[in-house]
Structure formats: C-alpha cells, structure tokens
Design a protein around this motif. Structure first.
Motif, PDB file in Angstrom:
ATOM      1  N   LEU B  72      -2.371  31.781  -1.962  1.00 32.14           N
ATOM      2  CA  LEU B  72      -2.558  30.851  -3.072  1.00 32.14           C
ATOM      3  C   LEU B  72      -3.554  29.802  -2.622  1.00 32.14           C
ATOM      4  CD1 LEU B  72      -1.018  30.697  -5.784  1.00 32.14           C
ATOM      5  CD2 LEU B  72       0.407  28.949  -4.752  1.00 32.14           C
ATOM      6  N   ARG B  73      -4.666  29.677  -3.350  1.00 29.00           N
ATOM      7  CA  ARG B  73      -5.716  28.782  -2.905  1.00 29.00           C
ATOM      8  C   ARG B  73      -5.827  27.600  -3.870  1.00 29.00           C
ATOM      9  NH1 ARG B  73     -11.145  29.254  -0.356  1.00 29.00           N
ATOM     10  NH2 ARG B  73     -12.370  27.718  -1.495  1.00 29.00           N
ATOM     11  N   MET B  74      -6.055  26.442  -3.308  1.00 30.19           N
ATOM     12  CA  MET B  74      -6.140  25.254  -4.139  1.00 30.19           C
ATOM     13  C   MET B  74      -7.150  24.314  -3.506  1.00 30.19           C
ATOM     14  SD  MET B  74      -2.912  22.996  -5.254  1.00 30.19           S
ATOM     15  CE  MET B  74      -2.624  22.265  -3.689  1.00 30.19           C
ATOM     16  N   GLU B  75      -8.029  23.721  -4.308  1.00 31.93           N
ATOM     17  CA  GLU B  75      -9.036  22.819  -3.741  1.00 31.93           C
ATOM     18  C   GLU B  75      -8.736  21.380  -4.120  1.00 31.93           C
ATOM     19  OE1 GLU B  75     -12.930  24.151  -4.717  1.00 31.93           O
ATOM     20  OE2 GLU B  75     -12.786  25.883  -3.379  1.00 31.93           O
ATOM     21  N   VAL B  76      -8.956  20.485  -3.168  1.00 32.60           N
ATOM     22  CA  VAL B  76      -8.707  19.053  -3.403  1.00 32.60           C
ATOM     23  C   VAL B  76      -9.977  18.295  -3.071  1.00 32.60           C
ATOM     24  CG1 VAL B  76      -6.979  17.282  -3.048  1.00 32.60           C
ATOM     25  CG2 VAL B  76      -6.545  19.576  -2.187  1.00 32.60           C
ATOM     26  N   GLU B  77     -10.341  17.345  -3.951  1.00 35.85           N
ATOM     27  CA  GLU B  77     -11.503  16.498  -3.677  1.00 35.85           C
ATOM     28  C   GLU B  77     -11.159  15.535  -2.551  1.00 35.85           C
ATOM     29  OE1 GLU B  77     -14.508  16.278  -5.147  1.00 35.85           O
ATOM     30  OE2 GLU B  77     -14.220  17.852  -6.673  1.00 35.85           O
ATOM     31  N   LYS B  78     -12.126  15.231  -1.662  1.00 40.24           N
ATOM     32  CA  LYS B  78     -11.828  14.302  -0.570  1.00 40.24           C
ATOM     33  C   LYS B  78     -11.835  12.843  -1.034  1.00 40.24           C
ATOM     34  CE  LYS B  78     -13.286  16.378   3.719  1.00 40.24           C
ATOM     35  NZ  LYS B  78     -14.428  16.345   4.606  1.00 40.24           N
ATOM     36  N   GLY B  79     -12.937  12.407  -1.562  1.00 37.73           N
ATOM     37  CA  GLY B  79     -13.013  11.041  -2.095  1.00 37.73           C
ATOM     38  C   GLY B  79     -12.620   9.972  -1.096  1.00 37.73           C
ATOM     39  N   GLU B  80     -12.398   8.748  -1.600  1.00 37.95           N
ATOM     40  CA  GLU B  80     -11.941   7.654  -0.748  1.00 37.95           C
ATOM     41  C   GLU B  80     -10.437   7.777  -0.554  1.00 37.95           C
ATOM     42  OE1 GLU B  80     -14.040   4.862   0.382  1.00 37.95           O
ATOM     43  OE2 GLU B  80     -15.488   6.446  -0.097  1.00 37.95           O
ATOM     44  N   GLY B  81      -9.956   7.280   0.516  1.00 35.78           N
ATOM     45  CA  GLY B  81      -8.507   7.246   0.738  1.00 35.78           C
ATOM     46  C   GLY B  81      -7.939   8.607   1.065  1.00 35.78           C
ATOM     47  N   PRO B  82      -6.625   8.666   1.266  1.00 33.86           N
ATOM     48  CA  PRO B  82      -6.023   9.921   1.686  1.00 33.86           C
ATOM     49  C   PRO B  82      -5.991  10.963   0.572  1.00 33.86           C
ATOM     50  CG  PRO B  82      -4.348   8.231   1.366  1.00 33.86           C
ATOM     51  CD  PRO B  82      -5.682   7.572   1.155  1.00 33.86           C
ATOM     52  N   VAL B  83      -6.007  12.203   1.002  1.00 33.32           N
ATOM     53  CA  VAL B  83      -5.910  13.323   0.076  1.00 33.32           C
ATOM     54  C   VAL B  83      -4.430  13.614  -0.133  1.00 33.32           C
ATOM     55  CG1 VAL B  83      -6.491  15.738  -0.218  1.00 33.32           C
ATOM     56  CG2 VAL B  83      -8.033  14.212   1.032  1.00 33.32           C
ATOM     57  N   VAL B  84      -3.980  13.586  -1.382  1.00 32.97           N
ATOM     58  CA  VAL B  84      -2.550  13.748  -1.620  1.00 32.97           C
ATOM     59  C   VAL B  84      -2.275  14.983  -2.471  1.00 32.97           C
ATOM     60  CG1 VAL B  84      -0.470  12.632  -2.501  1.00 32.97           C
ATOM     61  CG2 VAL B  84      -2.307  11.243  -1.535  1.00 32.97           C
ATOM     62  N   VAL B  85      -1.334  15.811  -2.038  1.00 28.05           N
ATOM     63  CA  VAL B  85      -0.841  16.897  -2.888  1.00 28.05           C
ATOM     64  C   VAL B  85       0.694  16.900  -2.804  1.00 28.05           C
ATOM     65  CG1 VAL B  85      -2.873  18.347  -2.538  1.00 28.05           C
ATOM     66  CG2 VAL B  85      -0.888  18.666  -1.090  1.00 28.05           C
ATOM     67  N   ASP B  86       1.317  17.643  -3.716  1.00 26.99           N
ATOM     68  CA  ASP B  86       2.782  17.714  -3.690  1.00 26.99           C
ATOM     69  C   ASP B  86       3.251  18.608  -2.562  1.00 26.99           C
ATOM     70  OD1 ASP B  86       3.277  16.034  -5.785  1.00 26.99           O
ATOM     71  OD2 ASP B  86       2.932  17.612  -7.278  1.00 26.99           O
ATOM     72  N   SER B  87       4.396  18.226  -1.999  1.00 27.33           N
ATOM     73  CA  SER B  87       4.966  19.019  -0.914  1.00 27.33           C
ATOM     74  C   SER B  87       5.718  20.218  -1.473  1.00 27.33           C
ATOM     75  CB  SER B  87       5.910  18.154  -0.100  1.00 27.33           C
ATOM     76  OG  SER B  87       6.659  18.948   0.766  1.00 27.33           O
ATOM     77  N   LEU B  88       5.728  21.301  -0.695  1.00 30.22           N
ATOM     78  CA  LEU B  88       6.479  22.487  -1.098  1.00 30.22           C
ATOM     79  C   LEU B  88       7.891  22.463  -0.545  1.00 30.22           C
ATOM     80  CD1 LEU B  88       4.210  25.639  -0.819  1.00 30.22           C
ATOM     81  CD2 LEU B  88       5.106  24.563  -2.860  1.00 30.22           C
ATOM     82  N   THR B  89       8.207  21.465   0.310  1.00 32.00           N
ATOM     83  CA  THR B  89       9.501  21.492   0.990  1.00 32.00           C
ATOM     84  C   THR B  89      10.712  21.528   0.059  1.00 32.00           C
ATOM     85  OG1 THR B  89       9.214  19.138   1.331  1.00 32.00           O
ATOM     86  CG2 THR B  89       8.863  20.542   3.230  1.00 32.00           C
ATOM     87  N   PRO B  90      10.659  20.923  -1.173  1.00 35.27           N
ATOM     88  CA  PRO B  90      11.852  21.068  -2.008  1.00 35.27           C
ATOM     89  C   PRO B  90      12.120  22.523  -2.381  1.00 35.27           C
ATOM     90  CG  PRO B  90      10.455  19.308  -2.823  1.00 35.27           C
ATOM     91  CD  PRO B  90       9.661  20.040  -1.784  1.00 35.27           C
ATOM     92  N   ILE B  91      11.074  23.336  -2.467  1.00 26.45           N
ATOM     93  CA  ILE B  91      11.272  24.741  -2.850  1.00 26.45           C
ATOM     94  C   ILE B  91      11.504  25.604  -1.613  1.00 26.45           C
ATOM     95  CG2 ILE B  91      10.362  26.641  -4.219  1.00 26.45           C
ATOM     96  CD1 ILE B  91       8.313  24.519  -5.308  1.00 26.45           C
ATOM     97  N   ILE B  92      10.646  25.428  -0.595  1.00 28.96           N
ATOM     98  CA  ILE B  92      10.783  26.189   0.632  1.00 28.96           C
ATOM     99  C   ILE B  92      10.960  25.197   1.783  1.00 28.96           C
ATOM    100  CG2 ILE B  92       9.748  27.975   2.088  1.00 28.96           C
ATOM    101  CD1 ILE B  92       7.819  28.554  -0.186  1.00 28.96           C
ATOM    102  N   PRO B  93      12.193  24.971   2.245  1.00 31.04           N
ATOM    103  CA  PRO B  93      12.383  23.987   3.325  1.00 31.04           C
ATOM    104  C   PRO B  93      11.577  24.335   4.573  1.00 31.04           C
ATOM    105  CG  PRO B  93      14.498  24.668   2.393  1.00 31.04           C
ATOM    106  CD  PRO B  93      13.461  25.542   1.787  1.00 31.04           C
ATOM    107  N   GLY B  94      11.327  25.621   4.768  1.00 32.05           N
ATOM    108  CA  GLY B  94      10.571  26.052   5.951  1.00 32.05           C
ATOM    109  C   GLY B  94       9.128  25.608   5.942  1.00 32.05           C
ATOM    110  N   ALA B  95       8.635  25.051   4.818  1.00 32.40           N
ATOM    111  CA  ALA B  95       7.243  24.602   4.751  1.00 32.40           C
ATOM    112  C   ALA B  95       7.034  23.327   5.554  1.00 32.40           C
ATOM    113  CB  ALA B  95       6.842  24.383   3.301  1.00 32.40           C
TER     114      ALA B  95
END
Lengths: 326, 548
Positions: B72-95
């Motif tokens: 599964l591929r997903m692209e995130v813009e860098k921009g200013e400040g930190p790059v934020v995406v949602d965590s998968l840990t609620p679905i797969i704790p092993g992530a």
C-alpha cells in the motif's frame, strides 16, 4: 595446651592447611576434567601435565588483577567476606579425619560444629551479595538464602543418621565406628544408609550451589549472582573458598558414609584410602553437573520441601527405630 | 477485493499472482487496512518502508494477506514542520516498532502511536535529525557531547514495581541490547526493549554502492543467516531485472539456504541449552553442528559467510562426487537430531524450564505480526517456502511446514528441531533431482527503473527486501526488514508474566538476532558520549575512539 612440633606440622602441612589448599586446587582440576570428559571436551590442558596446575595458575592470575570496589559498596564487608570464605571451610576441615584416623581437632560434637560452619558460609554469601550494592548480587544472595532455608534442614537431619548409627557426634568417632562395625554406613541397615547418603548428596549439591541448584549464580540470568562485584584478590579468595567447600562436603561424605574396617589401622594406607574416598565423592558430584539443566529457584524449593525434607525426616525416624529394635 | 471500500484508491495493479501494488490518497490507509483486515483476519504488517522522494515522502506498507503481499503506497508532502500521518497501531498493534523505525529514519510522525520515540538512533540524537532524509549530509555531522547520566546502582521502586535493567551488556545477551524490566518479586510485569546498539546504517550505505557491492553488504547484515540475506537480495534484483535464472541454480540455492537454516537452528538450540544451565547439551549440539559447517564449506567454499549467491546465479557448481561427500558428512546428523528431539520432549529439567513459559497465543501472534518458527509454534500455518514459494521449493515434495499449537518456549524449540529434520530431507532431495545446466547468467549492471518486494523464509522467519531502482547502477532505496525486528513486539508480550529466571529462555526462544535488526550511529556507552556519522567516516571515528 602445649603445641609440639608434630602438632604444628599436622596443623600447617599435613593434613593441615598446606595440604588442604593443594587438595582444593586438585579437586577443581578434577571437577573441570570430569565435566569436560562428560561434555566431550578436553578441559584444562596447558599448565602442567594434563593441565593439573591450571587452578593454581588461575588463582595467581586473579591475585594480580585490578581490585575494584564499586561506588556504594561496603568495603569492609567486601574485604572481610572473601577472607572468611576461606577461613571457615578451612576451620571446618580441621574437624574432619583427613588422615583416615583422627581429625586434628577432635571433640564430641564436631559434626554439629561443621554443620554450623556450613550455615555461616551461606550467611557470608548473603552478606557479600548485600554489600556489593548491585542488583544482580542482591538477587543472587536472595536466591542463596532462599535455597538455604530448604536444604539446611534435610542436610542436618540426614547427617544425624550416621551419628545415631555410631552413637557419637564426633566425626572421627563416626569414621572409626564404621571400622569397628565392619560396614560403611552407606550399606548399614539397608536401605536406610543408602537413602540417607543420597539425600546428603543432593543437599551437598545445593549447599555448593552446583547444577542443578546453581540458581544463586546462574550466569545467563543474573551475571555471576552474588559474586558479580568481586574482582581480583577477592574473587581469587572466594573461588578458593568454594573449592575448599567442595573438599569439605566430599570429605564429610567420605567420613560419614564410607568408613571401612581395614585401612584405619594401617598408618600409611589410612590417609590414602580416605583421600581416594573423598575424590570418589567429588567425582560423583562433578558427574552430576554434566547431566542436568538448572532448576528455577521456586522449582528447587518445591523439590526440597515436597520430597527431600519428608524423606529425610522419615529416614531419621526409621534409623532410630531400627537401632532400637536391633 | 479492496475496490469496494477504496474510493480513495488512486491505482491498483497486480504484477504477479502473489504481488499487488495499490496507491491511496493521504490518510486513506487506515480505512484500507481496516477493510483488508476484515477480509483477511490473518493480515500482518510485513514491513513499512519510508522513501524520501525530494519534496515528498512515500510510505509503503507491505501487508501480508494470507499468501500474497499487497504493498500500500501513500505519498506525503514534506512542507514546513513535521510530516504527520495516522498510526496503524489501533488496527495492527504489531505496527508499533515499524512506525517507530520510520519515524526515526525518515521523520514521519504517526498520530495515535502509543510510544513514538527513537528506536535505532540514541535518545539524545539531535531533534529533527532523520538519517534517511535526503537533506541530511554526512559531512555536516559533528560528534555530540552529552553529559553521562549516572543513575543509582539499585534503582528505587517506581510505583509498586522494581525496575531491573538487563543490558546492553549481559551474559545472556550475545549482542548488545537493553531491556528494562518492571518486576514484581520474581515476576516480570512489563518490559521495554531498546535496540539500536549495533546500528550501522546499511540501508543508507547500500544507496551509495553499486548493486554488485551491495551483495556483499547485504550478506553481512547477519553472519548467521547470511545465505537468506544474499538470496533475498539476489531475488529482489533479479525480479526488477526480469532475469530468468537457470533451473540448476534454483536447486543449489535451496541446498545452501537449508544448510544455513540447519546451522542457525542448531546454534540456537545449543544456546537455549546453555541458557537453561544445561552446558552438556550445549556442547553436544555444537559439536554435531560442525558437520553442517563442513558441508557448507564443501558446497560453497566458505564456512560462515558463504558468498554463494550471485545476481543471476551462484558462485560455483558441484560435481556428483562432491554431492556424495556433502551427503555422507550430513548422514550422522539425522540420528543426532532425533535424539535431541527426544531429549527436548522427555528430559524433566528441560520440560520444567520451557513448558508453559513465555506463552504467545495465536491471536497475539497475528496481531503483533510474529513470524517464522515463533509464529508457527503459536499454531499459525504460515511458511514463506510453502505459501509464497521462491526458488525450487514448489517442486520439492519433502518440504512441509512445521506447525505446533502450544505457543510456549518449548514449542518454539521443538518446532526448530523438527524443521532441522525437514531441512535434511530437503537438502537430500534437492541434490538428488538436481537438473543440468549452467550455474550463472550474465546480469546487466544497471537496474530498473522499477521496484520489487521479495521475501524468503530465513531461519528466524520471513525476511523482506524492498528495492526501488532508478535505472542507474546504484539502488535508489533498499529496505531490509529482518525477522527479529518484527518478532520483538511478540517477545515483549511473551515476557509479561514470566519469572525473571525464565527471561533468558524465553528470549532465546525467538532466536533473536539484534545485529540483523539494527543496521549509522556509534554510541560509546562507557564515556556516555554519542557520535553520529556515516559509514564512510567510521574508520576515522574508530581511530579517534581508540585514542580516547
């Protein structure tokens, strides 16, 4: 009391300190060789013929190593502990008839004195572990104390069996009684003597913290256990002390259970026979080290409290009854 | 299968029966994974690759769905400040660890992650320093002086529990790693695992070397399972190249891989015996293991690092007489292994130390993304050789996966002995039906452009390589996900509730290989100074450290 030259020689050279310390080193070598043989290895090879000088070489090397006392540790205790560790078993060995006839110091009740010294040695372990100010050392000495609570009782109870058979609490007297009787106590009142010997052997393994009862110094779990913070001279002395303990337990076994009717009356053969018996007992304990895995401390406690202690009580009662009936 | 829920799906392609690629818009990955988890209850996260594309960061989630791998591929813009995406840990704790690694290496912040801290770099690495970002330059880095924090020797009680720190140096650990245990008496309540002490930045180093050099680099990720690494690397490069390798090579590769597994499993079993205080068994197993080392030397010319696999083939051929020599050297091994199986199944002291110790349930094994014998000993029938076969495994009738139900340390050890016996069968069969032909084909020096994901069953479990090639002679990104890495989360679970004395036995039962798992920071623990540098500077740094 006036010390004659003979007494002095007996005390310092044979069968006194010099000989005992040499024997302790020899037992270490024997132990390492036997275990190596069981494990299909060579064991010590380089120092002396068949590596026989290796334990002495190790001792000298350790003496020359850097001496480190950790910050927060109690220096006095950490220095006194190892010295006492050597002194206690040496004292106890004076009560044992190493020359096959009579111990250097012999009195009615020397068996009780030896048992008392054995407990003191374990207390020392507790003290060194606590004085080290190290988590692993604390854990190790805690385990050692826990283990002591379980094996001291059957050890003392079974050691009383030969005393009952001989009707004396002196180690030399017990050894001589077997000569007069014509039977070693191992084979006396079968199978009581043998069971008592086996229980004593098991307790000795625990006393010496050898596999399978080596949880107090289990390397893979708690580094070196209560010995973790010992270095250089301290470690050398403690190791020597452990070897003397080993000698003490083996010679106790020999004097309590393996007397014979012939040798004690022969002046030259008597020491040789006693030493051979001691070596045989040490050999059995070394062999056991190669055969099994380590028990977890709770498993060791369970083993002692559910099996060994009831058996030892049973043997003691049965021995007394058998003697009354005989 | 996933079109139904992915309105946010940008593209989907299936390149082979067992490989699929999907691209989703930013933020849709949680929805997609949730839908996939619903369709495939045994879904596990096999790897998470972060690729710095200049102004964007691509995140690739390699998901193992039963047999296939969906990336599964997903692209995130860098921009200013930190790059934020949602965590998968609620679905797969092993992530958990996968996301920590991605945070550490490429600086993606995962929202909702329970414990997003440094994993491979030291805790005091400069803020915003993420070594796989393209803007990070090696020559700009300077040694950082930090004050050593001395803690009291016996740490006080934290809450109701005592904290016990094992590592980075400890006799039960053969590699530097740190475990912080919270213990209640003798029982472990919680454990925090800190890796990274042997991190060498191989992934970054691989981008600076040619494909040919990288083969040697990958082989040295792990000395023990080196064949698995070189094989997986070669397969990945060959897949991007579309290179057909001769059939003879496929069978020789099987033989080398299985010999490697034999040696690795026997090494572990010996270590396990040592951890239990059973040194005789340790000596015996290691003595018998010599046969495998000799066989390895006969086959490949080397005892340990085999240098057998090449891109497009193997390094040397075998003659029938050599095969006979190898097989006769291995012949006594079967009887010995059957004996050890018997010992592990009947010896009361071993049973007392391993049975019901460090239990991992089937559902925990799936959720925490366990792999290899650790997964199979918890009752999950998954072996890459069986489900997603590579080289010649499909054609070998003697291969069968070993699955046990118990999920305790004992099952993990026994599973390995049984796997050894299977490996012996597989080696014999692969030699007996060895087809004729060449052992190497020429491979071009430039690779790509293209990308591929390959997995092999390394001794410790599924090993994953991801390669992004851009048509030059150097990879644009090479991601290595070692089996121990993904087995760490299950390990933490196993350790909860065991006796302190059982920690070494449980730890050894996943066959941890931390050097594989860590892969440019040198930490001088003694003086408390930490250094950040790239691999090119290492010799200089080593000289400097040697002087100080």
């Amino acid at each position: 009391m006036v010390l004659s030259l003979n007494d002095l020689i007996a005390m310092l050279i044979f069968p006194g300190f010099f000989f005992l310390i040499l024997m302790a080193f020899f037992l270490e070598w024997l132990d390492r060789k036997v275990v190596a043989k069981v494990q299909d290895r060579y064991g010590p090879l380089m120092a002396g013929p068949a590596g026989i000088l290796q334990p002495i070489a190790d001792f000298i090397k350790l003496l020359s190593k850097e001496d480190i006392v950790p910050r927060g540790a109690n220096k006095v205790l950490l220095t006194a502990g190892p010295i006492l560790m050597v002194a206690l078993p040496l004292t106890a060995l004076l009560f044992v008839p190493i020359d096959g006839q009579s111990a250097i110091v012999d009195f009615e009740g020397s068996l009780i004195a030896v048992l008392f010294i054995l407990i003191l040695t374990t207390q020392l372990v507790l003290l060194i572990g606590w004085a080290s100010a190290n988590v692993f050392a604390a854990e190790g000495s805690m385990r050692s104390a826990l283990q002591m609570l379980s094996y001291e009782i059957p050890l003392a109870l079974t050691a009383i069996c030969p005393a009952l058979m001989a009707g004396s609490l002196s180690l030399s007297e017990i050894y001589r009684a077997q000569a007069e009787l014509g039977w070693p106590f191992l084979a006396y009142l079968p199978p009581l003597g043998a069971i008592s010997f086996l229980v004593f052997l098991t307790c000795s393994l625990a006393e010496l913290e050898r596999v399978p009862f080596d949880a107090p110094e289990a390397e893979t779990e708690i580094v070196a256990g209560w010995m973790t913070e010992l270095t250089g001279r301290r470690l050398a002395l403690v190791k020597l002390g452990r070897n003397l303990d080993f000698l003490l337990m083996a010679s106790l076994m020999a004097s309590l259970y393996l007397g014979d009717p012939i040798t004690p009356s022969l002046p030259l053969l008597a020491p040789a026979a006693f030493i051979l018996k001691t070596l045989a007992c040490a050999g059995i304990m070394s062999f056991a080290r190669g055969l099994v895995a380590r028990f977890r401390i709770d498993q060791a406690l369970r083993l002692f409290w559910t099996y060994i202690i009831p058996i030892s009580v049973g043997v003691l009662v049965a021995t007394k009854l058998a003697l009354l009936l005989a | 299968m996933k079109q139904e829920l992915g309105g946010d799906l940008i593209s989907y392609r299936r390149v082979s029966p067992l490989r699929a690629w999907a691209e989703v818009v930013l933020g849709a990955h949680t929805k997609a994974v949730r839908a996939l988890k619903h369709a495939f209850p045994d879904l596990r996260l096999s790897g998470l690759t972060g690729v710095d594309l200049g102004d964007k960061i691509a995140l690739l989630y390699h998901l193992r769905l039963d047999k296939a791998i969906l990336t599964l591929r997903m692209e995130v813009e860098k921009g200013e400040g930190p790059v934020v995406v949602d965590s998968l840990t609620p679905i797969i704790p092993g992530a958990n660890l996968h996301e920590r690694e991605a945070y550490d290496m490429v600086g993606v912040v995962f929202k909702g992650h329970p414990n997003l801290k440094r994993l491979l770099l030291p805790d005091d690495a400069p803020e915003g320093f993420h070594p796989l970002r393209k803007e990070v330059e090696a020559r700009r880095l300077r040694p950082v002086e930090t004050k050593p924090k001395l803690k009291p020797v016996i740490t006080g009680e934290e809450g109701p529990y005592l904290t016990l720190i094992i590592g980075p140096q400890h006799p039960a650990l053969h590699e530097p790693e740190r475990f912080v245990f919270k213990v209640d008496g003798e029982v472990v309540v919680d454990v925090d695992i800190r890796i990274g002490y042997a991190h060498r930045g191989i992934e970054e180093a691989a981008e600076r070397r040619t494909y040919i050099h990288d083969l040697y680099l990958c082989e040295r990720v792990c000395g023990i399972c080196n064949v698995a690494h070189s094989l997986c690397y070669c397969l990945t490069v060959e897949r991007v190249l579309g290179l057909e390798v001769p059939r003879r090579v496929q069978f020789l590769r099987v033989a080398a891989a299985e010999l490697n597994r034999l040696h690795s499993h026997m090494l572990l079993l010996g270590v396990a015996a040592e951890e239990m205080g059973f040194s005789t068994l340790f000596m015996y197993i290691w003595r018998d293991r010599e046969a495998v080392m000799d066989a390895m030397e006969l086959l490949t010319g080397n005892r340990v690092i085999s240098s057998f696999n090449r891109i497009g083939g193997v390094s040397r051929d075998v003659s029938p007489s050599l095969i006979n020599k190898i097989l006769s050297r291995l012949r006594p091994l079967r009887e010995r292994l059957e004996h050890y199986l018997d010992v592990f199944k009947t010896d009361p002291t071993i049973l007392a130390r391993t049975e019901k110790v460090g239990i991992l349930t089937r559902s925990d094994a799936i959720d925490l993304c366990a792999t290899g014998p650790t997964l199979r000993a918890s009752g999950v029938d998954f072996d890459v050789r069986d489900k997603d076969p590579y080289v010649a495994y499909e054609e070998l009738s003697t291969f069968r996966p070993i699955v046990l139900k118990e999920g305790d340390s004992w099952a993990r050890y026994v599973a390995r002995i049984e796997e050894c016996l299977v490996s012996l069968d597989v080696i014999e069969e692969s030699f007996s039906c060895l087809p004729g032909g060449k052992v190497r084909v020429r491979a071009p020096r430039r690779v790509g452009p293209g990308e591929a994901v390959c997995t092999v069953e390394a001794p410790r479990g599924e090993l994953l390589y991801y390669l992004l090639a851009n048509g030059t002679d150097k990879p644009a990104r090479l991601k290595i996900r070692t089996p121990t890495f993904t087995n760490l989360a299950p390990l933490a679970k196993m350790l909860q509730g065991v006796y302190l004395a059982d920690v070494p036995v449980t730890l050894a039962s996943i066959d941890p290989c931390f050097s594989c798992t860590d892969r440019v920071v040198v930490v001088d623990v003694g003086s408390g100074r930490s250094w950040s540098c790239y691999i090119d500077e290492l010799p200089k740094l080593a000289r400097r450290l040697g002087r100080s």
